[in-house]
Motif scaffolding. Sequence first.
Motif, mmCIF file in Angstrom:
data_model
loop_
_atom_site.group_PDB
_atom_site.id
_atom_site.type_symbol
_atom_site.label_atom_id
_atom_site.label_comp_id
_atom_site.label_asym_id
_atom_site.label_seq_id
_atom_site.Cartn_x
_atom_site.Cartn_y
_atom_site.Cartn_z
ATOM 1 N N PHE A 1 -15.298 1.702 -13.803
ATOM 2 C CA PHE A 1 -16.046 1.542 -12.552
ATOM 3 C C PHE A 1 -15.388 0.529 -11.624
ATOM 4 C CE2 PHE A 1 -19.302 -0.564 -9.991
ATOM 5 C CZ PHE A 1 -19.836 0.522 -9.316
ATOM 6 N N LEU A 2 -15.096 -0.671 -12.135
ATOM 7 C CA LEU A 2 -14.604 -1.744 -11.279
ATOM 8 C C LEU A 2 -13.199 -1.459 -10.751
ATOM 9 C CD1 LEU A 2 -15.907 -4.807 -13.318
ATOM 10 C CD2 LEU A 2 -16.824 -3.922 -11.163
ATOM 11 N N LEU A 3 -12.324 -0.930 -11.596
ATOM 12 C CA LEU A 3 -10.987 -0.608 -11.105
ATOM 13 C C LEU A 3 -11.030 0.528 -10.089
ATOM 14 C CD1 LEU A 3 -8.347 -0.847 -13.980
ATOM 15 C CD2 LEU A 3 -8.574 -2.265 -11.934
ATOM 16 N N GLY A 4 -11.940 1.493 -10.295
ATOM 17 C CA GLY A 4 -12.088 2.558 -9.308
ATOM 18 C C GLY A 4 -12.466 2.004 -7.947
ATOM 19 N N GLN A 5 -13.403 1.027 -7.925
ATOM 20 C CA GLN A 5 -13.786 0.386 -6.672
ATOM 21 C C GLN A 5 -12.618 -0.417 -6.082
ATOM 22 O OE1 GLN A 5 -16.973 0.792 -5.211
ATOM 23 N NE2 GLN A 5 -17.004 2.373 -6.792
ATOM 24 N N TYR A 6 -11.897 -1.113 -6.943
ATOM 25 C CA TYR A 6 -10.783 -1.950 -6.476
ATOM 26 C C TYR A 6 -9.690 -1.093 -5.837
ATOM 27 C CZ TYR A 6 -6.696 -5.001 -6.693
ATOM 28 O OH TYR A 6 -5.569 -5.716 -6.385
ATOM 29 N N PHE A 7 -9.339 0.032 -6.490
ATOM 30 C CA PHE A 7 -8.273 0.872 -5.964
ATOM 31 C C PHE A 7 -8.626 1.422 -4.580
ATOM 32 C CE2 PHE A 7 -6.991 1.958 -10.569
ATOM 33 C CZ PHE A 7 -6.112 0.896 -10.599
ATOM 34 N N GLN A 8 -9.868 1.891 -4.399
ATOM 35 C CA GLN A 8 -10.228 2.532 -3.137
ATOM 36 C C GLN A 8 -10.592 1.529 -2.049
ATOM 37 O OE1 GLN A 8 -12.265 6.583 -3.337
ATOM 38 N NE2 GLN A 8 -13.016 5.620 -5.206
ATOM 39 N N GLU A 9 -11.439 0.553 -2.400
ATOM 40 C CA GLU A 9 -11.930 -0.376 -1.387
ATOM 41 C C GLU A 9 -10.996 -1.562 -1.174
ATOM 42 O OE1 GLU A 9 -14.470 0.435 0.348
ATOM 43 O OE2 GLU A 9 -15.036 2.171 -0.874
ATOM 44 N N GLY A 10 -10.377 -2.044 -2.257
ATOM 45 C CA GLY A 10 -9.520 -3.220 -2.140
ATOM 46 C C GLY A 10 -8.083 -2.918 -1.775
ATOM 47 N N ARG A 11 -7.582 -1.746 -2.242
ATOM 48 C CA ARG A 11 -6.177 -1.414 -2.010
ATOM 49 C C ARG A 11 -5.998 -0.220 -1.084
ATOM 50 N NH1 ARG A 11 -2.879 -3.850 -5.775
ATOM 51 N NH2 ARG A 11 -1.279 -3.261 -4.278
ATOM 52 N N GLY A 12 -7.086 0.445 -0.709
ATOM 53 C CA GLY A 12 -6.983 1.575 0.204
ATOM 54 C C GLY A 12 -6.351 2.812 -0.386
ATOM 55 N N PHE A 13 -6.419 2.999 -1.700
ATOM 56 C CA PHE A 13 -5.855 4.188 -2.332
ATOM 57 C C PHE A 13 -6.681 5.420 -1.946
ATOM 58 C CE2 PHE A 13 -3.721 2.109 -6.302
ATOM 59 C CZ PHE A 13 -2.944 1.331 -5.462
ATOM 60 N N SER A 14 -6.017 6.555 -1.837
ATOM 61 C CA SER A 14 -6.712 7.826 -1.633
ATOM 62 C C SER A 14 -7.388 8.230 -2.943
ATOM 63 C CB SER A 14 -5.714 8.907 -1.223
ATOM 64 O OG SER A 14 -4.842 9.201 -2.309
ATOM 65 N N PRO A 15 -8.315 9.219 -2.915
ATOM 66 C CA PRO A 15 -8.935 9.665 -4.166
ATOM 67 C C PRO A 15 -7.921 10.108 -5.210
ATOM 68 C CG PRO A 15 -10.197 10.496 -2.307
ATOM 69 C CD PRO A 15 -8.965 9.838 -1.740
#
Length: 460
Positions: free
Chosen positions: A268-282
Motif C-alpha cells: 500500500f505505502l510504496l504504491g502511494q509513494y510511487f504515484q503521489e511522491g514520484r509521479g510514476f504512471s500506473p
Amino acid sequence: MLLIGIDVTVVNLALPDMGSALDLSPTASSWVLNAYTLAFGGLLLLGGRLGDAFGRRRTFIAGVLLFTTASLLAGLAPWAWWLIGARVLQGVGGALVGPSTMALIVSTFEGPARARALSWYSAVLGGGASVGLILGGVLTELVSWRWVFLINVPLGALLAALAMRVVREPKRSAPTVRPRFDLAGALAGTAGITALVYAFIRAASDGWHDGRTVAGLVAAAVLLPAFRLVERRAAEPVLPLRLAVSGTLARVLPIVGLYAAAMFSVLFLLGQYFQEGRGFSPIKSGLAFLPLMAAQFTMARLAPAVTRRVGTAWPVAVGAVACTTGLVWLARLGDATGYPTGILGPVILIGAGAGIAMTPLNIYGLSGVAAHESGAASGLLQTTQWMGGTLGLAVWVTVFGAATRGASPTQSAEHVLTHGIATAFGAAAISAGLAAAAALTLFRPARLPQPGETTRVPAR
C-alpha cells in the motif's frame, strides 16, 4: 489463489477511472477496496468449515463459480452500488475457495510432495498482490478499468472446468454422515470478525472517535466473546478452539499475523509513494514491484528444499529478519532517494524474506492438524493472515496521518508525503521485528504427543 490475491490490489490503480465512470465519491471509492476485504476476511472461517462439512471439492468449485460470476457483474457494473455489491460477492467466493484450496493440498499430498505443493501455494498467493498492482496499472492505462474484473471471467470458467475433471474429493476416515452444522457459531464468528475489520478500516479514515468506528468495536466486543462461548458448547464447532490455543497451528498464528501486517504496509505505502511522491504512471508503478514479486516467487520455490535440510525454524526466522531489515531501510526514504539505491534493495529483501518464510509456516502450522479439521485450520490460518494485514494497514495509515498532520505549510506536498510514508515504514518494521522474535519459539521442540493426540512435527 492467484486470482484471489490479485483482486486485493488490482483495483488500487484503477480507482480514479472507476470514480469518473460511476460517479463514486471518495468514501464510496474506498468501499470498492474494503467490501472485498471485509467479505473475504470475515467469512474465511465459515468457508473452511463448509468445506469440512460438505466436501472440499464441492465447496472449491462453488467458490470459483461464485467468484467468476461476481467478477462478470463487477465488470459490467452500471452503478456504484452494483460494483460494491459485486465486490462483496467476490469476497464470499474467495472465502469458499481459500480454505478448501489449502485443505485439498494437505489432504491430497504427503511428505515432500505436500511441501512442494504448499510452496506453489505460498508463491502464487504472496505474489498475487504484486501481480494485481502490475496488472491493474496495465489494464487501466491500455484498455479499461472494467477489464481488471472481466479478465477473471475466462480464467475462472477454465478453473471450474478443470477442477471438475482433475480435483478429487479426499477420502474421509470418519463415517459418511452429514455433520451437524454450527450455524450460531458461524454467524457469531463471522459477524464479530467483520465488525472488527470494519471498525479498523473506518478508524483509518475517520478516526477512533467516529460513531461508526465505536459501534464496530462495541459489536466486535460483544460478538467475539459470544462466539467463544458458543464454540465451547457446540457439539461440532465451526472452529475447534483447541486449534487456536495449542499445537503447531497455535505456535505459528502470532508470526503469521505480525508478518502479514508488515507485508501489507509495503504494497500500500510504496504504491502511494510511487504515484503521489514520484509521479510514476500506473504501469511504471506496477513494474516497480516486479523485483519484490520475483524475489518472493523464487524463494518460495526454494523453501521446501531448504526446509528439508534445516527444518522450519531457520527459514522463518531468517525471512522475518530480512523483512525487518528491508522495512528499516525503507524508513530512511527521503526526497532525494533513488529507486536503484534506496528502494530496489529493500523490496528484494522483503520479497525474499516473505518467500522463504511463508511455506515453512504453512507446513509447520498444519503438520499437527487432523485431516478432518484441515479446512477449519486452513481457514483460521488465512483469517489470521488477512486480519493481521488489514488491521496492520489501518495502524500504518494512522501513523502516516499523525506524522503528516503537523507539517509546515512551507514544506512541499511530496516532502510531507515521503516523511509520513517513511515513518509508517518504521512502525511496520516493529511488527516484522516482533514476528522475528516470535519465530525464535519455533527452535524449541514441540511438546511430545500424549496418547490419543494427533502427532505433531517438531521444528528443528
